[in-house]
Structures are given as structure tokens and as C-alpha cells.
Motif scaffolding. Structure first.
Motif, PDB file in Angstrom:
ATOM      1  N   ARG A  39       0.832  -1.209   0.000  1.00 49.47           N
ATOM      2  CA  ARG A  39       0.000   0.000   0.000  1.00 49.47           C
ATOM      3  C   ARG A  39       0.869   1.263   0.000  1.00 49.47           C
ATOM      4  N   ALA A  40       1.889   1.292   0.845  1.00 48.02           N
ATOM      5  CA  ALA A  40       2.766   2.461   0.911  1.00 48.02           C
ATOM      6  C   ALA A  40       3.519   2.647  -0.411  1.00 48.02           C
ATOM      7  N   PHE A  41       3.999   1.548  -0.970  1.00 47.10           N
ATOM      8  CA  PHE A  41       4.723   1.632  -2.240  1.00 47.10           C
ATOM      9  C   PHE A  41       3.809   2.137  -3.356  1.00 47.10           C
ATOM     10  N   LEU A  42       2.586   1.620  -3.411  1.00 41.52           N
ATOM     11  CA  LEU A  42       1.667   2.043  -4.469  1.00 41.52           C
ATOM     12  C   LEU A  42       1.219   3.492  -4.286  1.00 41.52           C
ATOM     13  N   THR A  43       1.162   3.962  -3.050  1.00 37.83           N
ATOM     14  CA  THR A  43       0.850   5.365  -2.804  1.00 37.83           C
ATOM     15  C   THR A  43       1.947   6.247  -3.405  1.00 37.83           C
ATOM     16  N   ILE A  44       3.193   5.865  -3.177  1.00 41.09           N
ATOM     17  CA  ILE A  44       4.329   6.605  -3.741  1.00 41.09           C
ATOM     18  C   ILE A  44       4.324   6.505  -5.263  1.00 41.09           C
ATOM     19  N   LYS A  45       4.050   5.301  -5.771  1.00 43.98           N
ATOM     20  CA  LYS A  45       4.043   5.097  -7.222  1.00 43.98           C
ATOM     21  C   LYS A  45       2.947   5.931  -7.883  1.00 43.98           C
ATOM     22  N   ALA A  46       1.753   5.940  -7.300  1.00 41.78           N
ATOM     23  CA  ALA A  46       0.644   6.716  -7.865  1.00 41.78           C
ATOM     24  C   ALA A  46       0.980   8.204  -7.895  1.00 41.78           C
ATOM     25  N   ALA A  47       1.567   8.709  -6.815  1.00 49.58           N
ATOM     26  CA  ALA A  47       1.956  10.121  -6.764  1.00 49.58           C
ATOM     27  C   ALA A  47       3.016  10.427  -7.820  1.00 49.58           C
ATOM     28  N   SER A  48       3.940   9.514  -8.017  1.00 44.48           N
ATOM     29  CA  SER A  48       4.990   9.698  -9.028  1.00 44.48           C
ATOM     30  C   SER A  48       4.409   9.686 -10.434  1.00 44.48           C
ATOM     31  N   LEU A  49       3.459   8.794 -10.678  1.00 46.91           N
ATOM     32  CA  LEU A  49       2.819   8.740 -11.995  1.00 46.91           C
ATOM     33  C   LEU A  49       2.053  10.030 -12.279  1.00 46.91           C
ATOM     34  N   ALA A  50       1.352  10.540 -11.264  1.00 46.73           N
ATOM     35  CA  ALA A  50       0.606  11.794 -11.444  1.00 46.73           C
ATOM     36  C   ALA A  50       1.562  12.963 -11.664  1.00 46.73           C
ATOM     37  N   GLU A  51       2.664  12.970 -10.932  1.00 48.08           N
ATOM     38  CA  GLU A  51       3.637  14.062 -11.058  1.00 48.08           C
ATOM     39  C   GLU A  51       4.254  14.102 -12.450  1.00 48.08           C
ATOM     40  N   THR A  52       4.507  12.927 -13.014  1.00 46.44           N
ATOM     41  CA  THR A  52       5.106  12.871 -14.348  1.00 46.44           C
ATOM     42  C   THR A  52       4.052  12.834 -15.460  1.00 46.44           C
ATOM     43  N   LYS A  53       2.784  12.943 -15.053  1.00 48.55           N
ATOM     44  CA  LYS A  53       1.655  12.923 -15.991  1.00 48.55           C
ATOM     45  C   LYS A  53       1.634  11.655 -16.846  1.00 48.55           C
ATOM     46  N   ASN A  54       1.978  10.539 -16.213  1.00 49.21           N
ATOM     47  CA  ASN A  54       1.918   9.253 -16.889  1.00 49.21           C
ATOM     48  C   ASN A  54       0.516   8.676 -16.656  1.00 49.21           C
ATOM     49  N   TRP A  55      -0.459   9.280 -17.349  1.00 51.38           N
ATOM     50  CA  TRP A  55      -1.868   8.940 -17.121  1.00 51.38           C
ATOM     51  C   TRP A  55      -2.182   7.518 -17.525  1.00 51.38           C
TER      52      TRP A  55
END
Length: 125
Positions: free
Chosen positions: A25-41
Motif C-alpha cells: 500500500r505504501a509503495f503504491l501510494t508513492i508510485k501513484a503520486a509519481s505517476l501523477a507528477e510525471t503525468k503518466n496517465w
């Protein structure tokens, strides 16, 4: 971990996840934030379609909507909302992000008049 994911080094990020015994869960939270930051929709949508996602789907929608530089495109938000299994939660998010026709279509299937009235009031119809 976030910086590794942003520059595309997912294997290294997974190794750190393992080394520091980070929960999924913690890893996916970080991953989701990173994807949003890089606009990897596209990858954020892939993540949202995961049936066993340990994150709340509305978290992903809000993350995408509130990302830097104006948020995600409308079709991305719609796709993320469509991944939510609960029709009422989908209707509320469609209303929140001004997808009137999608919210109305969902609400027509619902039998709870009080819920429908409340959401239509939010939409201003």
C-alpha cells in the motif's frame, strides 16, 4: 523511491521497497503520486484497473485531478472514475468533477430518491 520511479527505475525502487520492508500500500501510494507528477496517465489508469488495489480509487482520482499544471485531462479523470466499483461513489465523483451526463445516467439506475436529490442539488439541476 519516488525519485527512482519518476526517472523510470522501477526495478531499483522495488529493490528499495524490499530492503526497507515497505508495505504494498505504501509503495503504491508513492508510485501513484509519481505517476501523477510525471503525468503518466496511461500507467495511472493501469494501476486503477487493478482489482486488488490496496488504495482507495477516489485517492487516485483526486491525485490526478489535483496534480501540478492543471491536473489530468478530462478523459483520464473519467477513466479513473469508471474504475470505481461502487456506483454511488462513481456518481458522487462524477458530480464533484462536473461530469453531469455520466452522473445522471448512474443516478437513473439508483432507487434512493434522497441520494438522487442530494446529488442533483450539487450539480445545480
Amino acid at each position: 523511491i519516488s525519485q527512482l520511479l519518476i526517472v523510470g527505475h522501477e526495478k531499483s525502487a522495488l529493490r528499495l521497497k524490499s530492503d526497507f520492508r515497505l508495505s504494498e500500500r505504501a509503495f503504491l501510494t508513492i508510485k501513484a503520486a509519481s505517476l501523477a507528477e510525471t503525468k503518466n496517465w496511461e500507467q495511472l489508469l493501469v494501476l486503477a484497473r487493478n482489482k486488488r488495489l490496496p488504495l482507495p480509487h477516489d485517492y487516485l482520482v483526486n491525485l490526478a485531478a489535483n496534480s501540478s499544471n492543471g491536473g489530468a485531462p478530462r478523459q483520464v479523470l473519467e477513466g479513473l472514475i469508471q474504475c470505481i466499483p461502487d456506483p454511488r461513489q462513481r456518481a458522487e465523483l462524477f458530480t464533484q468533477y462536473n461530469f453531469k451526463s455520466e452522473a445522471e445516467a448512474l443516478l437513473q439506475q439508483d432507487k434512493d430518491n434522497e441520494f438522487i436529490t442530494r446529488l442533483f442539488a450539487k450539480m445545480g439541476t
